[in-house]
Structures are given as C-alpha cells and as structure tokens.
Design a protein around this motif. Structure first.
Motif, short mmCIF file in Angstrom:
data_model
loop_
_atom_site.label_atom_id
_atom_site.label_comp_id
_atom_site.label_asym_id
_atom_site.label_seq_id
_atom_site.Cartn_x
_atom_site.Cartn_y
_atom_site.Cartn_z
N ILE A 45 -71.08 -19.35 -11.38
CA ILE A 45 -70.50 -20.06 -10.25
C ILE A 45 -68.98 -19.99 -10.39
O ILE A 45 -68.46 -20.00 -11.50
N GLN A 50 -69.20 -20.48 -4.94
CA GLN A 50 -70.07 -19.32 -4.77
C GLN A 50 -70.89 -19.15 -6.04
O GLN A 50 -70.35 -19.25 -7.14
N SER A 65 -73.59 -18.95 -1.03
CA SER A 65 -72.36 -19.64 -0.66
C SER A 65 -72.63 -20.52 0.55
O SER A 65 -73.13 -20.02 1.57
N GLY A 89 -64.35 -13.79 -6.05
CA GLY A 89 -65.62 -13.41 -5.42
C GLY A 89 -66.17 -12.09 -5.90
O GLY A 89 -67.11 -11.56 -5.32
#
Length: 113
Positions: A45, A50, A65, A89
């Motif tokens: 995480i 996310q 997400s 990300g």
C-alpha cells in the motif's frame, strides 16, 4: 521505611495490571475483498491508499484504489504476481510463462506500460 517499600512494591504493580487498556493501541480493520474472489491477499500500500495484491478463484493480480479493483496482467504471461507499489503508483512484480523456456521475470508497471 520498609513498610513504604512493601506498599509501593504491592500497589504499583497492581495499578499497572489494571491500567493495560489505557495504554493499549486501538486499530480499525477494514476488510478488503476483490469482487467475486474466494481469497484476497494484499502485498503493498502507498501513501495515497492504493493497494496491490492478488486473489484466488479467480486468480489474478490487481491494483485497488478507492474501492475499484483493476486487474493487472503482464501481456502474454500465464501468471502475474505483484509485490509492492510506491508513492508514484509504480507497481513491481513477477510474471511467468509456463512453457519452460523462461524463468520468472520481474517487471515495473507505471500505470500505462
């Protein structure tokens, strides 16, 4: 003086014994379930919330997400697994071709490629 030591040695441990809940950490647990999966496991995480993980039945890797699960599969691979996600990300993981010609390979996914 010895009586004060005896009282302190008796009373102080009792105070700590009854005050454990005062110092206990409180956690909130949120179940994470990939839609339609029998098993969901998380691997990482990031600070934006996310998450990456995998599910079984059906078996697939995913990025989650805001309650949305996006399947993640390396193109042409028989199996894709994710290991972690950073604060940009970017996802890292492994993929396999079950044809015996290639061992497991690693990948980094930046959200588009």
């Amino acid at each position: 003086m010895p009586q004060i030591k005896i009282v302190l040695l008796t009373v102080v441990p009792l105070l700590f014994a009854f005050s454990q809940n005062v110092f206990a950490w409180q956690f909130t647990y949120t179940p994470i379930d990939a839609p339609g999966a029998m098993v969901t496991a998380l691997a990482g995480i990031n600070n934006a919330g996310q998450m990456v993980g995998g599910s079984a039945s059906p078996g697939q890797a995913f990025v989650a997400s805001g309650g949305t699960f996006t399947p993640l599969a390396y193109p042409g691979a028989a199996s894709t697994g994710v290991l972690d996600i950073n604060n940009h990300g970017h996802v890292v993981g492994t993929y396999y071709y079950y044809d015996g010609s290639n061992p497991a390979q690693g990948f980094r996914y930046d959200g588009t490629s």
